[in-house]
Design an enzyme around this catalytic site. Structure first.
Site, PDB file in Angstrom:
ATOM      1  N   LYS A  60       0.700  -1.284  -0.021  1.00 48.32           N
ATOM      2  CA  LYS A  60       0.020   0.105  -0.112  1.00 48.32           C
ATOM      3  C   LYS A  60       0.778   1.298  -0.108  1.00 48.32           C
ATOM      4  CE  LYS A  60      -2.478  -0.905   3.737  1.00 48.32           C
ATOM      5  NZ  LYS A  60      -2.122  -2.482   3.848  1.00 48.32           N
ATOM      6  N   ARG A  86      -1.532  -9.118  12.429  1.00 49.40           N
ATOM      7  CA  ARG A  86      -2.102  -8.092  11.603  1.00 49.40           C
ATOM      8  C   ARG A  86      -2.993  -8.717  10.676  1.00 49.40           C
ATOM      9  NH1 ARG A  86       2.677  -4.916   9.286  1.00 49.40           N
ATOM     10  NH2 ARG A  86       1.113  -3.629   8.572  1.00 49.40           N
ATOM     11  N   ARG A 110      11.140  -6.500   4.353  1.00 53.92           N
ATOM     12  CA  ARG A 110      10.670  -4.853   4.066  1.00 53.92           C
ATOM     13  C   ARG A 110      11.698  -4.100   5.263  1.00 53.92           C
ATOM     14  NH1 ARG A 110       4.831  -2.484   4.026  1.00 53.92           N
ATOM     15  NH2 ARG A 110       4.994  -2.252   6.266  1.00 53.92           N
ATOM     16  N   ARG A 126      -9.611   1.979   8.195  1.00 52.32           N
ATOM     17  CA  ARG A 126      -9.210   0.665   8.545  1.00 52.32           C
ATOM     18  C   ARG A 126     -10.327  -0.185   8.914  1.00 52.32           C
ATOM     19  NH1 ARG A 126      -3.335   0.537  10.511  1.00 52.32           N
ATOM     20  NH2 ARG A 126      -2.256  -0.256   8.680  1.00 52.32           N
ATOM     21  N   ARG A 166      10.818  -2.457  10.896  1.00 53.19           N
ATOM     22  CA  ARG A 166      10.057  -1.873  11.903  1.00 53.19           C
ATOM     23  C   ARG A 166       9.424  -3.119  12.708  1.00 53.19           C
ATOM     24  NH1 ARG A 166       5.940   1.185   8.043  1.00 53.19           N
ATOM     25  NH2 ARG A 166       4.472  -0.209   9.465  1.00 53.19           N
TER      26      ARG A 166
END
Ligand SMILES: [Zn+2]
Length: 217
Positions: free
Chosen positions: A13, A168, A124, A85, A157
């Site tokens: 995203k 998540r 990532r 969300r 992160r």
């Protein structure tokens, strides 16, 4: 024009919102960036948000809605990343936009294979300063471990780590997936499903074509 980009964690995203922003000149409003700046500032809201994000949980609706609506109302053309969300947030957003004679014109729904998502997120890396996101295979920085734009050291992160990712994904299915149905029945918003497992440049081209089809519509 206002665009919402939806997709499971790791669907890309942030990367695609940045691409839309670069291509069309729309303001990229990332709920994560906005919340992280609160965290960096050490505000009460920031500290509360940090402990929830670190556990892979969402920040409560009323907090996110307040912060995001303020940012959204300031600009005419924007692409929303990480907000709304939940269906509750989407309804609040629609009501607030209606009052200023605006709406969500386009919803881009990034569809991914979740087995690959876990592998992608684990690779990532993020810039702590500008919020740009890199990937060790698909979107490498020019110099290993360093942000192309401001030279900051990239980091992994907490919310890109495995246990947190699985949490998540679970939360995404419960709370965010119903948003696609919400926008599908909305008379104001045009929903596009985009397969987002391939190369970032191909996904970007697909999205740009779809947005152009509405702009030139
Ligand atoms: Zn940076």
């Amino acid at each position: 024009m206002r665009i919402v980009v939806l997709g499971a964690p790791g669907a890309g995203k942030g990367t695609q919102c940045q691409a839309i922003s670069d291509t069309f000149g729309f303001v990229h409003l990332s709920s994560g960036d906005i919340l992280r700046s609160e965290i960096a500032a050490g505000s009460a809201l920031g500290l509360k948000a940090k402990s929830l994000i670190d556990q892979g949980k969402f920040v409560p609706d009323e907090v996110v809605i307040g912060v995001m609506l303020a940012a959204i109302k300031k600009v005419d053309n924007c692409v929303l990343d990480g907000f709304p969300r939940t269906v509750v947030q989407a309804r609040e957003l629609d009501l607030a936009l209606e009052k200023i004679d605006s709406k969500i014109d386009i919803v881009i729904n990034l569809v991914v294979n979740e087995y690959e998502v876990v592998a992608r997120l684990e690779k990532r890396r993020s810039c702590p300063k500008c919020g740009r996101v890199y990937h060790l295979d698909y979107s490498k920085p020019k110099v290993e471990g360093v942000c192309d734009y401001d030279g900051s050291l990239l980091y992994h992160r907490d919310d890109d780590k495995r246990d947190v990712i699985l949490n998540r994904l679970k939360t995404y299915h419960q709370l965010t997936e119903p948003l696609v149905d919400y926008y599908n029945v909305s008379p104001n918003s045009k929903v596009f499903n985009v397969v987002a497992d391939g190369a970032i440049a191909d996904i970007r081209a697909d999205i740009v074509e779809k947005i152009n089809s509405v702009l030139n519509g």
